[in-house]
Design an enzyme around this catalytic site. Structure first.
Site, PDB file in Angstrom:
ATOM      1  N   GLU A 148       0.796  -1.226   0.142  1.00 33.74           N
ATOM      2  CA  GLU A 148      -0.053   0.002  -0.073  1.00 33.74           C
ATOM      3  C   GLU A 148       0.772   1.307   0.076  1.00 33.74           C
ATOM      4  O   GLU A 148       0.504   2.149   0.802  1.00 33.74           O
ATOM      5  CB  GLU A 148      -1.054  -0.099   1.039  1.00 33.74           C
ATOM      6  CG  GLU A 148      -1.967  -0.994   1.078  1.00 33.74           C
ATOM      7  CD  GLU A 148      -3.275  -0.727   2.026  1.00 33.74           C
ATOM      8  OE1 GLU A 148      -3.388   0.228   2.434  1.00 33.74           O
ATOM      9  OE2 GLU A 148      -4.210  -1.596   1.863  1.00 33.74           O
ATOM     10  N   HIS A 154      -1.652  -1.033  10.477  1.00 32.83           N
ATOM     11  CA  HIS A 154      -1.032  -2.299  10.746  1.00 32.83           C
ATOM     12  C   HIS A 154       0.000  -2.349  11.503  1.00 32.83           C
ATOM     13  O   HIS A 154       1.066  -1.325  11.540  1.00 32.83           O
ATOM     14  CB  HIS A 154      -0.677  -2.999   9.461  1.00 32.83           C
ATOM     15  CG  HIS A 154      -2.005  -3.441   8.723  1.00 32.83           C
ATOM     16  ND1 HIS A 154      -2.310  -4.718   8.319  1.00 32.83           N
ATOM     17  CD2 HIS A 154      -3.154  -2.731   8.148  1.00 32.83           C
ATOM     18  CE1 HIS A 154      -3.422  -4.910   7.790  1.00 32.83           C
ATOM     19  NE2 HIS A 154      -3.893  -3.479   7.648  1.00 32.83           N
TER      20      HIS A 154
END
Length: 551
Positions: free
Chosen positions: A203, A414
């Site tokens: 990402e 995350h």
């Protein structure tokens, strides 16, 4: 995005020559190069004299020389004393380099002091330097490679190769991710300090973020890959056939185009296949509409690894798999490829409880989604395996635990996963190979096939509904066209509808027709992909049942 530390490519030291007798005397012409070079001596009067000796030399550091390859001697340096002479070389047809030959290619060590020619070595103390020339090894392809004669610097003694791997979903969605640029800077600073060997990032959507990271980390990770070719042996990108639905705009997975990237590299003489991926998100565990698509992705990932890693010594997979450790997708992936979970195999662990990588105390996570999981969930993984002649052990596994050190924000929504792997060469041992599936795989494949079948039937229903909608819109357009044609030819005395309403209804029918047709085509492709995956699983299941050892 993958970053590679220069440490894994070996130290870039000045060339050197071992003392005479340090290496064993070669017994094959594969250990020698028939070097054809021209030595010039400049006389005081300015004239040149030259001769072309044919002198074999012991070569080291480049096992690719023996197989008839041509090499450029791009620059000579070191002592011409009959004991030490070095060249920096680049393969013909390879990457570009400057006039000094700094191409980043392997280095070759030529030792005039170990000449195999019975004639005396022509280079004496005070001899002039060599001009750049081209040399061709004269060894026949039937001879063994140089690595069979000369010791190769793979791993010293029995000491294992230590590899530090970093994996993180950076959550770098432009305009949507909170404090994105600040977090990217933090990630770059941390990677500069820690000095990992392999960095796997997901990402990193913004080209600007990628460029900033590459510029910041260029000194520490000169080999980077954004699915473009750099100083890496080989690369491959495979996009998954299914990736959500285009009309689910709030999720956006379909627009991202999930895929798996493969980077092939050689580290200390060991051939690595490094995979990085990001599978479709779950969003709702109770009613997971994307489960069939994620299972198709897991199956394609497993097949991709299985069929591209046959030549590799060690396989590494890192990424956000969006699956819990016990989910059928993870069991399918690990069972079909033989990959081992670094968290489960780690000798020492430090970080979030149960290795969770999506935790409630992270300020960027959706707390509502994690209500059923008070400790969090583990969806980011580092998986690995090796051929029987190597053993890989996870000596240590760490995760970040919320906020970055000294900061009020974490690196991402995350948690990062950091593994220290030890790879050691061993004798050929019995055990599973790279293509061997785990026992009880038939049950896992059956379960996955059942879920794919559920998705297939749902896709068929969607295709039928959108097809019916397209047919109705087409009929409406035909009725309107007939009414308009009747008015034009005078069959009707007056317009049955106001012109504005009639026009709006026509445009609406055209829009519905186009949308329904597009969705019908999409669901048709979805049905084909799900059918294909189901058939592959059925074939694998039949093979597992009939020939379990061959699967």
């Amino acid at each position: 995005m993958l970053l590679v530390s220069p440490r894994v490519w070996g130290p870039q030291k000045d060339l050197w020559a071992p003392q005479v007798g340090q290496w064993p005397t070669p017994t094959s012409c594969s250990a020698a190069l028939n070097l054809r070079c021209k030595v010039h001596q400049k006389q005081e009067a300015g004239t040149d004299k030259g001769f072309e000796p044919h002198t074999p030399f012991l070569a080291h550091h480049c096992p690719r020389l023996w197989n008839g390859g041509v090499i450029h001697l791009a620059w000579a340096h070191g002592s011409l004393s009959g004991v030490k002479l070095g060249f920096r070389v680049g393969l013909v047809g390879g990457g570009g380099g400057d006039s000094m030959g700094h191409t980043g290619a392997p280095q070759v060590l030529l030792l005039p002091g170990l000449c195999l020619d019975p004639a005396p070595c022509p280079w004496q103390p005070g001899s002039p330097a060599l001009l750049p020339r081209t040399v061709t090894p004269t060894c026949s392809p039937q001879d063994p490679p140089l690595s069979a004669v000369v010791p190769q610097p793979v791993m010293e003694g029995d000491s294992p190769l230590q590899l530090r791997v970093f994996d993180l979903n950076c959550w770098g969605i432009r305009y949507l991710s909170k404090r994105r640029q600040e977090r990217v800077e933090l990630i770059g600073d941390m990677l500069c300090q820690e000095g990992f060997d392999l960095v796997l990032l997901q990402e990193v959507w913004s080209e600007k973020d990628y460029s900033n990271l590459k510029a910041k980390l260029g000194g520490h990770y000169p080999f980077s890959h954004y699915f473009r070719r750099f100083h890496i042996l080989d690369t491959l990108l495979y996009q998954y056939s299914l990736n959500g639905y285009p009309y689910m705009l709030q999720h956006g997975d379909w627009f991202c185009g999930k895929s798996v990237g493969l980077v092939v590299m050689k580290i200390s003489g060991i051939l690595f296949n490094v995979y990085i991926t990001h599978l479709h998100a779950e969003y709702c565990r109770e009613k997971d509409a994307y489960l069939p698509h994620r299972l198709v992705q897991a199956w394609e990932l497993a097949q991709f690894i299985r069929h591209t890693s046959k030549a590799a010594d060690v396989v590494l997979l890192g990424g956000d798999l969006n699956m819990h450790p016990g989910d059928v997708g993870i069991r399918l992936l690990r069972g079909w490829t033989g990959l081992r979970d670094a968290f489960a195999e780690a000798m020492r662990f430090e970080g979030c409880e149960d290795g969770c990588t999506l935790i409630p105390k992270n300020c960027f996570t959706d707390k509502a989604e994690l209500l059923p999981f008070p400790l969090g969930i583990r969806i980011d993984y580092i998986l690995y395996k090796a051929i029987p002649s190597f053993v890989v052990k996870c000596k240590e596994l760490k995760t970040t635990t919320g906020t970055a050190p000294g900061m009020d924000i974490p690196f991402s929504d995350h948690e990062a996963v950091m593994a220290t792997l030890h790879i050691k060469r061993q004798g050929q041992a019995a055990g599973d190979t790279l293509g061997t599936a785990e026992p009880m795989m038939a049950d896992v494949v059956t379960e996955a096939r059942t879920e794919v079948g559920v998705g297939l039937r749902a896709a068929q229903r969607q295709r039928y509904s959108t097809g019916r909608m397209a047919v109705l819109a087409l009929l409406l357009l035909l009725v309107q066209a007939a009414a308009a044609l009747g008015t034009l030819v005078g069959l009707g005395t007056e317009q049955p509808f106001p012109k504005l309403s009639f026009s709006l209804l026509a445009f609406a029918a055209i829009g519905i027709l186009l949308l329904a047709t597009s969705l019908y085509l999409f669901h048709t492709m979805e049905v084909k992909m799900l059918q294909g995956t189901e058939e592959q699983m059925q074939m694998a299941l039949r093979t597992l049942q009939e020939h379990p050892r061959d699967s």
